[in-house]
Write a protein that holds these residues in place. Structure first.
Motif, PDB file in Angstrom:
ATOM      1  N   UNK A 192       0.867  -1.200   0.084  1.00  0.00           N
ATOM      2  CA  UNK A 192      -0.067   0.100   0.097  1.00  0.00           C
ATOM      3  C   UNK A 192       0.922   1.050   0.053  1.00  0.00           C
ATOM      4  N   UNK A 193       1.975   1.439   0.788  1.00  0.00           N
ATOM      5  CA  UNK A 193       2.783   2.264   0.825  1.00  0.00           C
ATOM      6  C   UNK A 193       3.470   2.495  -0.541  1.00  0.00           C
ATOM      7  N   UNK A 194       3.645   1.571  -1.092  1.00  0.00           N
ATOM      8  CA  UNK A 194       4.374   1.613  -2.478  1.00  0.00           C
ATOM      9  C   UNK A 194       3.448   2.249  -3.551  1.00  0.00           C
ATOM     10  N   UNK A 195       2.110   1.754  -3.462  1.00  0.00           N
ATOM     11  CA  UNK A 195       1.224   2.578  -4.279  1.00  0.00           C
ATOM     12  C   UNK A 195       1.101   3.865  -4.086  1.00  0.00           C
ATOM     13  N   UNK A 196       1.100   4.481  -2.783  1.00  0.00           N
ATOM     14  CA  UNK A 196       1.055   5.755  -2.360  1.00  0.00           C
ATOM     15  C   UNK A 196       2.215   6.481  -2.672  1.00  0.00           C
ATOM     16  N   UNK A 197       3.584   6.150  -2.463  1.00  0.00           N
ATOM     17  CA  UNK A 197       4.657   6.712  -2.343  1.00  0.00           C
ATOM     18  C   UNK A 197       5.436   6.929  -3.980  1.00  0.00           C
ATOM     19  N   UNK A 198       5.565   5.555  -4.402  1.00  0.00           N
ATOM     20  CA  UNK A 198       6.123   5.654  -5.393  1.00  0.00           C
ATOM     21  C   UNK A 198       5.344   5.528  -6.837  1.00  0.00           C
ATOM     22  N   UNK A 199       3.947   5.068  -6.827  1.00  0.00           N
ATOM     23  CA  UNK A 199       3.258   4.948  -7.952  1.00  0.00           C
ATOM     24  C   UNK A 199       2.107   6.266  -7.987  1.00  0.00           C
ATOM     25  N   UNK A 200       2.007   6.831  -6.943  1.00  0.00           N
ATOM     26  CA  UNK A 200       1.093   8.166  -6.933  1.00  0.00           C
ATOM     27  C   UNK A 200      -0.281   7.583  -7.026  1.00  0.00           C
ATOM     28  N   UNK A 201      -0.396   6.453  -6.559  1.00  0.00           N
ATOM     29  CA  UNK A 201      -1.991   6.005  -6.409  1.00  0.00           C
ATOM     30  C   UNK A 201      -2.553   5.773  -5.024  1.00  0.00           C
ATOM     31  N   UNK A 202      -2.934   7.020  -4.376  1.00  0.00           N
ATOM     32  CA  UNK A 202      -3.147   6.943  -2.936  1.00  0.00           C
ATOM     33  C   UNK A 202      -4.628   6.246  -2.798  1.00  0.00           C
ATOM     34  N   UNK A 203      -5.346   6.505  -3.710  1.00  0.00           N
ATOM     35  CA  UNK A 203      -6.925   5.774  -3.478  1.00  0.00           C
ATOM     36  C   UNK A 203      -6.696   4.397  -3.611  1.00  0.00           C
ATOM     37  N   UNK A 204      -5.781   3.684  -4.277  1.00  0.00           N
ATOM     38  CA  UNK A 204      -5.607   2.331  -4.207  1.00  0.00           C
ATOM     39  C   UNK A 204      -4.827   1.929  -2.700  1.00  0.00           C
ATOM     40  N   UNK A 205      -4.080   2.739  -2.386  1.00  0.00           N
ATOM     41  CA  UNK A 205      -3.218   2.400  -1.051  1.00  0.00           C
ATOM     42  C   UNK A 205      -4.331   2.431   0.033  1.00  0.00           C
ATOM     43  N   UNK A 206      -5.142   3.541  -0.156  1.00  0.00           N
ATOM     44  CA  UNK A 206      -6.308   3.405   0.952  1.00  0.00           C
ATOM     45  C   UNK A 206      -7.177   2.324   0.875  1.00  0.00           C
ATOM     46  N   UNK A 207      -7.394   1.670  -0.487  1.00  0.00           N
ATOM     47  CA  UNK A 207      -8.334   0.514  -0.459  1.00  0.00           C
ATOM     48  C   UNK A 207      -7.650  -0.561   0.266  1.00  0.00           C
ATOM     49  N   UNK A 208      -6.396  -0.972   0.239  1.00  0.00           N
ATOM     50  CA  UNK A 208      -5.751  -1.805   0.759  1.00  0.00           C
ATOM     51  C   UNK A 208      -5.654  -1.747   2.151  1.00  0.00           C
ATOM     52  N   UNK A 209      -5.413  -0.763   2.541  1.00  0.00           N
ATOM     53  CA  UNK A 209      -5.456  -0.198   4.182  1.00  0.00           C
ATOM     54  C   UNK A 209      -6.716  -0.471   4.860  1.00  0.00           C
ATOM     55  N   UNK A 210      -7.849   0.055   4.055  1.00  0.00           N
ATOM     56  CA  UNK A 210      -9.043  -0.499   4.505  1.00  0.00           C
ATOM     57  C   UNK A 210      -9.524  -1.723   4.617  1.00  0.00           C
ATOM     58  N   UNK A 211      -9.167  -2.448   3.585  1.00  0.00           N
ATOM     59  CA  UNK A 211      -9.451  -4.028   3.834  1.00  0.00           C
ATOM     60  C   UNK A 211      -8.574  -4.520   4.747  1.00  0.00           C
ATOM     61  N   UNK A 212      -7.523  -4.058   5.230  1.00  0.00           N
ATOM     62  CA  UNK A 212      -6.534  -4.455   6.279  1.00  0.00           C
ATOM     63  C   UNK A 212      -7.590  -4.463   7.575  1.00  0.00           C
ATOM     64  N   UNK A 213      -7.980  -2.936   7.785  1.00  0.00           N
ATOM     65  CA  UNK A 213      -8.631  -2.795   8.717  1.00  0.00           C
ATOM     66  C   UNK A 213     -10.013  -3.743   9.189  1.00  0.00           C
ATOM     67  N   UNK A 214     -10.610  -3.781   7.828  1.00  0.00           N
ATOM     68  CA  UNK A 214     -11.768  -4.689   7.787  1.00  0.00           C
ATOM     69  C   UNK A 214     -11.646  -6.146   8.473  1.00  0.00           C
ATOM     70  N   UNK A 215     -10.526  -6.593   7.874  1.00  0.00           N
ATOM     71  CA  UNK A 215      -9.885  -7.946   8.207  1.00  0.00           C
ATOM     72  C   UNK A 215      -9.651  -8.168   9.786  1.00  0.00           C
ATOM     73  N   UNK A 216      -9.260  -6.901  10.400  1.00  0.00           N
ATOM     74  CA  UNK A 216      -9.023  -7.027  11.635  1.00  0.00           C
ATOM     75  C   UNK A 216     -10.466  -7.046  12.586  1.00  0.00           C
ATOM     76  N   UNK A 217     -11.080  -5.991  11.892  1.00  0.00           N
ATOM     77  CA  UNK A 217     -12.374  -5.953  12.552  1.00  0.00           C
ATOM     78  C   UNK A 217     -13.057  -7.100  12.668  1.00  0.00           C
ATOM     79  N   UNK A 218     -13.045  -8.050  11.522  1.00  0.00           N
ATOM     80  CA  UNK A 218     -13.685  -9.332  11.464  1.00  0.00           C
ATOM     81  C   UNK A 218     -13.151 -10.154  12.318  1.00  0.00           C
ATOM     82  N   UNK A 219     -12.056  -9.983  12.980  1.00  0.00           N
ATOM     83  CA  UNK A 219     -11.469 -11.073  14.104  1.00  0.00           C
ATOM     84  C   UNK A 219     -10.408 -11.884  13.463  1.00  0.00           C
TER      85      UNK A 219
END
Ligand code: IPM
Ligand code: MG
Length: 359
Positions: A303-330
């Motif tokens: 996700x950091x790679x997409x944000x910092x080197x590829x200039x794709x912050x929205x895609x980075x957000x997608x991964x980060x929120x998927x990870x949060x969802x997975x944690x929230x789901x237990x």
């Protein structure tokens, strides 16, 4: 536009966590060309060098490198230039990756994983910026020699050189101030100016750079005190900027505050936006190949790679929120497992993130 990404899985758990991160990247449906190459001990076994020229060339020709982990006890007896760690040091130096960003974030779901009391760490969100291509790590001269004078004349002595050029301090200080501007506008520069010439110079230059950033509140702290403050009252920090050796030590300490080093990504950037992205944890050879390692730090590094080197912050957000969802789901790998959560393996954690991305 096709983005070229070099994937270097490395040793120990590197290959299995990397497999999950690559699955996640591929699921985003971006125009990526992904090439893999050996690095570390794996490369030494295959090609006789931890950073073979083809691997370095691939990394240099890519927009970004996704790096797993290197190292295994079985290489500890090799001469230094053939040890797996030389791969990461070589990539940093050869690619000029001077700015290392190591976030330490406490995920609310994992608050009890920390060894510190919840009231001390809850809400923790620190960014450590470590200078990565200078300091005692690379300073010359270094070696083992016979001391010529002083109390130990005639004896063998080991020596290294701590040094920082003005331009090196300026550029990492800028990264510090600019990162702070995007966050809570507090920057703490860590040094050992009460003892070291290099550190006093570092502090003077940081103070000078600060004139360009009047909106950022700058403070200074000695490294020993910083080590203490990190466990005493870590939430006082927003962004920390420091040199290579102090940053090596403090970033491990900060990662541990969160109790889940298996969750923390990192980015190492050069001045042209190329970056190397790797989990903050090591190669954990003791658990390699058993499908129990936590792939989330590597997935978050992607996700950091997409944000910092590829200039794709929205895609980075997608991964980060998927990870949060997975944690929230237990879902939890063994390193972050606790009662009333569901223990999953490396690949199953990858599956869960893919499902959260799709849903
Ligand atoms: C790190 C590691 C490396 C370092 C080692 C593996 C050379 O500890 O990335 O923090 O000291 O920089
Ligand atoms: Mg380290």
């Amino acid at each position: 536009m096709t983005h070229k990404i070099a994937v270097l899985p490395g040793d120990g758990i590197g290959p299995e966590i990397m497999e999950q991160a690559v699955r996640v990247l591929k699921a985003l449906d971006l125009d990526l060309s992904i090439d893999e190459a050996p690095v570390g001990g794996a490369a030494y076994d295959l090609k006789g060098h931890p950073l073979p020229p083809e691997t370095l060339a691939l990394a240099q020709a890519s927009s970004a490198v996704l790096f797993g982990a290197v190292g295994d006890w079985k290489y500890d007896k090799l001469p230094r230039e053939h040890r797996p760690e030389q791969a990461i040091l070589g990539l940093r130096r050869q690619m000029g990756l001077f700015a290392n960003l190591r976030p330490a974030i406490l995920y609310p779901e994992l608050a009890s994983a920390s060894s510190l009391k919840p009231e001390i760490v809850s809400g923790l969100d620190i960014l450590i910026i470590r200078e990565l291509t200078g300091d005692i790590y690379f300073g010359q001269p270094r070696g083992v020699r016979t001391a010529v004078d002083g109390q130990f004349a005639g004896e063998r002595e080991g020596y290294d050189t701590m040094r920082y050029a003005e331009s090196e301090i300026r550029r990492i200080a800028k990264v510090g101030f600019e990162s702070a501007q995007k966050r809570n506008r507090k920057l703490c520069s860590v040094d050992k100016a009460n003892v070291l010439e290099t550190s006093q110079f570092w502090r003077d230059i940081v103070i000078d750079v600060a004139k360009e950033y009047p909106d950022v509140e700058l403070s200074h702290m000695y490294v020993d005190n910083a080590a203490m403050q990190l466990v005493k009252a870590p939430r006082q920090f927003d962004v920390i900027v420091t040199g290579n050796i102090f940053g090596d030590i403090l970033s491990d300490e900060a990662a541990m505050l969160t109790g889940s080093i298996g969750m923390l990504p990192s980015a190492s950037l050069n001045s042209s936006g190329q970056g190397l992205y790797e989990p903050s944890h090591g190669s954990a050879p003791d658990i390699a190949g058993r499908n129990i390692a936590n792939p989330l730090a590597t997935i978050l590094s992607a996700a950091m790679l997409l944000r910092y080197s590829l200039g794709l912050p929205a895609q980075a957000d997608r991964i980060e929120s998927a990870v949060r969802k997975v944690l929230a789901a237990g879902y939890r790998t063994a390193d972050i497992f606790e009662e009333n959560t569901e223990k999953v393996g490396t690949a199953q954690m990858g599956d869960a993130v893919l499902k959260a991305l799709a849903g």
